[in-house]
Structures are given as C-alpha cells and as structure tokens.
Design an enzyme around this catalytic site. Structure first.
Site, PDB file in Angstrom:
ATOM      1  N   ASP A  44       0.822  -1.210   0.000  1.00  0.00           N
ATOM      2  CA  ASP A  44       0.000   0.000   0.000  1.00  0.00           C
ATOM      3  C   ASP A  44       0.858   1.264   0.000  1.00  0.00           C
ATOM      4  OD1 ASP A  44      -1.294  -2.307   1.134  1.00  0.00           O
ATOM      5  OD2 ASP A  44      -2.936  -1.031   1.798  1.00  0.00           O
ATOM      6  N   HIS A 100      -1.101   4.483  -0.457  1.00  0.00           N
ATOM      7  CA  HIS A 100      -2.124   5.344   0.169  1.00  0.00           C
ATOM      8  C   HIS A 100      -1.820   6.836   0.080  1.00  0.00           C
ATOM      9  CE1 HIS A 100      -5.263   2.780   1.658  1.00  0.00           C
ATOM     10  NE2 HIS A 100      -4.400   1.953   2.230  1.00  0.00           N
ATOM     11  N   ASP A 115      -4.111  -0.309  -3.366  1.00  0.00           N
ATOM     12  CA  ASP A 115      -4.263   0.813  -2.429  1.00  0.00           C
ATOM     13  C   ASP A 115      -3.220   1.892  -2.694  1.00  0.00           C
ATOM     14  OD1 ASP A 115      -6.358  -0.610  -1.400  1.00  0.00           O
ATOM     15  OD2 ASP A 115      -5.710  -0.491   0.680  1.00  0.00           O
ATOM     16  N   ASP A 170      -6.175   7.239  -1.520  1.00  0.00           N
ATOM     17  CA  ASP A 170      -6.999   7.410  -0.314  1.00  0.00           C
ATOM     18  C   ASP A 170      -6.134   7.628   0.923  1.00  0.00           C
ATOM     19  OD1 ASP A 170      -9.549   7.402  -1.350  1.00  0.00           O
ATOM     20  OD2 ASP A 170      -9.863   5.252  -1.089  1.00  0.00           O
ATOM     21  N   ARG A 171      -6.719   8.337   1.876  1.00  0.00           N
ATOM     22  CA  ARG A 171      -6.105   8.678   3.164  1.00  0.00           C
ATOM     23  C   ARG A 171      -5.003   9.721   2.995  1.00  0.00           C
ATOM     24  NH1 ARG A 171      -7.930   5.921   7.401  1.00  0.00           N
ATOM     25  NH2 ARG A 171      -9.013   3.952   7.082  1.00  0.00           N
ATOM     26  N   ASN A 219      -8.516  -2.864  -2.331  1.00  0.00           N
ATOM     27  CA  ASN A 219      -9.895  -2.577  -1.915  1.00  0.00           C
ATOM     28  C   ASN A 219     -10.207  -1.082  -1.969  1.00  0.00           C
ATOM     29  OD1 ASN A 219      -8.067  -2.543   0.481  1.00  0.00           O
ATOM     30  ND2 ASN A 219      -9.916  -1.884   1.560  1.00  0.00           N
ATOM     31  N   HIS A 220      -9.161  -0.234  -2.022  1.00  0.00           N
ATOM     32  CA  HIS A 220      -9.407   1.215  -2.117  1.00  0.00           C
ATOM     33  C   HIS A 220      -9.478   1.712  -3.548  1.00  0.00           C
ATOM     34  CE1 HIS A 220      -9.539   3.015   1.953  1.00  0.00           C
ATOM     35  NE2 HIS A 220      -9.021   1.835   2.282  1.00  0.00           N
ATOM     36  N   HIS A 240      -3.861  -8.290  -3.341  1.00  0.00           N
ATOM     37  CA  HIS A 240      -3.887  -7.251  -2.308  1.00  0.00           C
ATOM     38  C   HIS A 240      -4.334  -7.782  -0.949  1.00  0.00           C
ATOM     39  CE1 HIS A 240      -4.142  -3.311  -0.503  1.00  0.00           C
ATOM     40  NE2 HIS A 240      -5.339  -3.618  -0.059  1.00  0.00           N
ATOM     41  N   ARG A 291     -12.643  -7.081   9.495  1.00  0.00           N
ATOM     42  CA  ARG A 291     -13.026  -5.876   8.745  1.00  0.00           C
ATOM     43  C   ARG A 291     -14.513  -5.841   8.421  1.00  0.00           C
ATOM     44  NH1 ARG A 291      -8.176  -3.719   6.392  1.00  0.00           N
ATOM     45  NH2 ARG A 291      -6.445  -5.192   6.490  1.00  0.00           N
ATOM     46  N   HIS A 324      -2.335  -4.780   2.365  1.00  0.00           N
ATOM     47  CA  HIS A 324      -3.638  -4.579   3.006  1.00  0.00           C
ATOM     48  C   HIS A 324      -3.599  -4.313   4.508  1.00  0.00           C
ATOM     49  CE1 HIS A 324      -7.966  -4.807   2.943  1.00  0.00           C
ATOM     50  NE2 HIS A 324      -8.089  -6.008   3.437  1.00  0.00           N
TER      51      HIS A 324
END
Length: 490
Positions: free
Chosen positions: A234, A236, A263, A266-267, A295-296, A344, A392, A419
């Site tokens: 990730d 991110h 990923d 995001d964030r 997943n993002h 992922h 999750r 992840h």
C-alpha cells in the site's frame, strides 16, 4: 439483579470492578499515545474481568475503528448498545463502523438515534445531515446508472478541445507518449506541489484504461534467473514516501521492474500525484511495471477516504468518474514464475479455488460484498487454523492450513499480500508461506510504522526485505479531502 448483570449472567465483585477500571484507564493512556493495538489488549482485559460495562466495548470499538477492524468495531458497538441502550457513544461508534463499510442507510439510522437523544448536539446533527446527503446521493446515482446504454466517460473525453496554455511550464508528453524525460520531469514537478496539465492527465487515463482492458484478471509474470524484481504494498497517497522508495531502490526500468500491490490512493492527500506517477511508469514500461487492484480502488472507498474529493479539487468530477472506470479494469492478482501469487487482500472462503478460476473472474465492476473478487481484495491471514469472519466485516480470515492447501493445489511456493499495517512494513506468517508487505510508513501520519518493499530474483525467488522510515512531506494533513464523517480516522 441489574439488566446488565442479567445479560452476562453474573454480578461483578467490587474487586473486579476496580481491576477492570484500572485496565480501562491504562488502555485510555495507550489510546492517547496512538498505540491502538496495546489499547485493544487492555480494553479486552477489562472486558474479561467485568463484561457488564458498555464503555469498555465502546472504547475498544473506537480503537478497532482506528486499526481498520471495522467488523470487530461493529460487533463491539452493538454489544455496548445491548448492555446500555442509553449509551450514546455506542450508536456513534456503530454508525462510524457502518460508514467505513459503506453501509450508509444503517449508519443513518444510528445517527438519527443520536440526534433524538441529543437534540442540541451540533456534531450529531452535522453527521446525520452529511450521512443523509450520502444516502440520497447514492440513491440518485443508482437510479441514473440503470440506463441500459450508459455511455463510458472515456468515450466523452475530447482531448482536442483542451488547449495547453502558454504559461504552462510543466512536463509535456512527446507525440502523445510517456517518455523517461516526461517521467523524471513529472517526479520533480510533483515534488514542488505543481499540477500536471489536465490534457496530459486525461491522455494518461485514456491510454492506461485501454491497456488494462486488454489484460486478464490474473497476470503471469516471468522473471529471468539473474533479474531483480520488486514488490511494493500500500502507498495510500503518500507521494513523498513513494519517491523515497525510488531513491532507495532505483527508478522503475526494464532492468528494474516493479509490482505495486493495490491501495495506491486514499487517506494520504497526495493520491493524485501517486496514481499519475504509477500510471505513467506503467505506460512507459508496460511489460516491466505492474499494478494490482486494492480494496481502495473502488468508488465507495474513494468517496469516503479522500481520493474522489482530491480529484475534484485538483481536476474535475468527470475525471473522478473516469478513474472509477479505469480502476474497474485493474488486474486482481499476479503470478510470478508460476511460483508466487501476489494479491492485495488474501485467500478464499472455500478450498478448491484454482489459478485458472481467478484468471476468469469478470472484474469490470465495483467490488462485490462476497465471492472470489471480494476476498482477493479484502481477506486477511490469521495465526490459528481454519477460517473466521473478517475483522473488517468484509472478506474472510484464513489460517496456515488454508494457505498450505491453496499452495499445494496450485503448485505455488508462497503468497504475497498487502492490506495491513505492520510495524516493520512486512510480516512473514504461516510458516513462511504468507508474506505481508505494506509500503506506507507512519501511515496516516499517526501509526509510527516503518514501510517496506520486497526484492527477489528469478533464480531462487527468495524474498528479501527493505524496511524504511517515513520522510517529511508538505503540510497537508492526511484525509484532507475525505468525507467529513470519517475525519476521525486519522
């Protein structure tokens, strides 16, 4: 006997109450230090000593939210509400968990409960209003998406209508192609917090979509014996840490291939810079630079965790929709030298899944809530054998026996997944057969973790780990573009 005691079947002694309170207070201190895992351990001890107190579950729920264990957070919040129907924070926590899972209608119901309990609470009213807007927006989008012949956004883009202004001095495509000079210019241009011209940004997106559409859901990669290959987890939206990876390990090239394992966005609030950098290298070295979906890379996650807002702030709503189209075509997994499977999230809720089945997944869609595609993006390993419901709330948790069975069935040596935040940026589990790599150090500017990447060579495929600290970045906080309902997450 009190209602709480009836639920648990026992009344706690005064000594138990004092011990539990001590654990809770200690947990609160660790929570303040952002050591959420230690806080969870201590809240759990408090619960074990005195399982009748709603606050213990409510506090642990908040810590689970901070560590992205949304399923556990949801369970704890519901337990807190069960113990004390008037515990307003329980509804807050459960609403946050529902929001994080994209279950907006259920979140709205809990926010409504909070506003009724606290009619003068401005924060509660704001959250209810925002959540209500999200529910209505999604309902509207669903209504208009049922048009049978809905046109692709990509088909509506007219690059000829986009002029390059004389004052633009940034990177320029040469004959509409990404070159090494363009990429090196782009890296330094972004480092100075400049923006790529929208015409070039759109051109990259259109070209990358066409490339990914031609790929299978499972991509096979051949690594020659003496060649190095790098796997990153990730990112991110942490652009300056991405630059540091290239500084430590070299820029991507035909002799320095990379796989980024989902990923990308995001964030972190430099997600646009990250994704165009990665897409640019993919176009420059299409057979030596690889990207898996995380997943993002989904519309709901992007709307909640900042990427959608960032694209709209830096470009347009149209471009945000185009990104969604592109992400739908990202491959779901990669197989290296027929020996190592990289995805992922993780493995599956059934034992008979084969590589050929993964290869045939119809991926051109938003991630479903169950099935192979969902599990590839969302699942996590667990130390104990067997399977368990996901912490999750999406996907599945799988044990070492599940990993060994999958590898045996498909003739593989080990799996690599991402992840999950890890203190050193990586973790080797399941007798060395399940490796996690996470490449965003000091995740969200709060977690204090190192990042890592894996290097291996084609001859022995042995994983080697490079772990590194976060580097400074401009003063733009994580989640700056996120939905206001989730600003608490960082």
């Amino acid at each position: 006997m009190s209602e709480n005691a009836e639920i648990t079947g026992a009344i706690s002694s005064s000594d138990d109450i004092k011990t539990a309170e001590k654990f809770k207070e200690e947990a609160n201190e660790y929570f303040k230090k952002q050591d959420y895992n230690r806080a969870i351990e201590l809240y759990t001890k408090a619960i074990e000593v005195d399982p009748t107190v709603a606050v213990y579950y409510g506090n642990r729920s908040f810590a689970y939210l901070k560590t992205e264990c949304f399923g556990y957070a949801l369970t704890d919040a519901s337990k807190a509400i069960e113990l004390d129907r008037n515990y307003v924070k329980g509804y807050y926590r459960r609403a946050a968990a529902y929001m994080s899972l994209g279950k907006f209608k259920l979140a709205l119901k809990d926010y409504e409960t909070v506003t009724k309990a606290r009619p003068n609470d401005k924060d509660a009213k704001t959250k209810f209003t925002e959540c209500n807007k999200m529910v209505k927006k999604l309902a509207f989008e669903k209504a208009i998406s049922v048009e049978e012949n809905k046109k692709n956004i990509a088909d509506t883009i007219n690059l000829d209508d986009m002029a390059i202004e004389d004052e633009y001095t940034g990177p320029k495509l040469e004959n509409d192609k990404v070159t090494l000079e363009f990429m090196t210019d782009l890296l330094s241009w972004y480092k100075k917090q400049n923006k790529l011209h929208r015409k070039y940004a759109y051109k990259i997106l259109l070209d990358i979509k066409a490339w990914f559409m031609a790929q299978p859901s499972l991509v096979d990669i051949s690594i020659p014996d003496k060649s190095k290959f790098t796997i990153c987890g990730d990112i991110h939206g942490q652009y300056y840490d991405l630059l540091n990876v290239f500084k430590l390990n070299g820029l991507p090239s035909e002799t320095n291939p990379y796989l980024f394992n989902g990923d990308f966005v995001d964030r972190g609030s430099f997600s646009v810079e990250c994704i165009f950098t990665l897409f640019g290298f993919k176009l420059l070295y299409p057979n030596h630079f690889f990207m898996s979906r995380g997943n993002h890379e989904s519309a709901t996650m992007n709307q909640m965790y900042g990427f959608d807002g960032e694209v709209k702030a830096k470009y347009t709503a149209q471009m945000a929709e185009l990104f969604t189209e592109v992400y739908n075509w990202l491959p779901l997994a990669h197989c290296l030298n027929s020996k190592v499977l990289v995805m992922h999230g993780g493995l599956f809720s059934r034992d008979d899944v084969t590589l050929s089945e993964i290869r045939e997944i119809d991926r051109n869609r938003q991630p479903p809530e169950e099935g192979l595609m969902c599990e590839l993006l969302w699942s996590d390993p667990q130390p104990q054998p067997g399977r368990a419901p996901s912490k999750r709330g999406v996907g599945v948790q799988f044990g070492p026996d599940v990993t060994h069975n999958f590898l045996s069935l498909n003739g593989l040596d080990y799996i690599v997944r991402s992840h999950e935040v890890k203190n050193e940026g990586y973790e080797v589990a399941h007798d060395g057969k399940c490796i996690t790599v996470f490449s965003a150090p000091n995740y969200c500017d709060t977690m204090g973790n190192r990042g890592a990447f894996i290097t291996l060579n084609g001859k022995d495929m042995e994983p080697n780990f490079t772990s590194y600290e976060a580097v400074p970045h401009p003063n733009v906080r994580p989640m700056a573009y996120a939905n206001s309902l989730l600003k608490f997450m960082c």
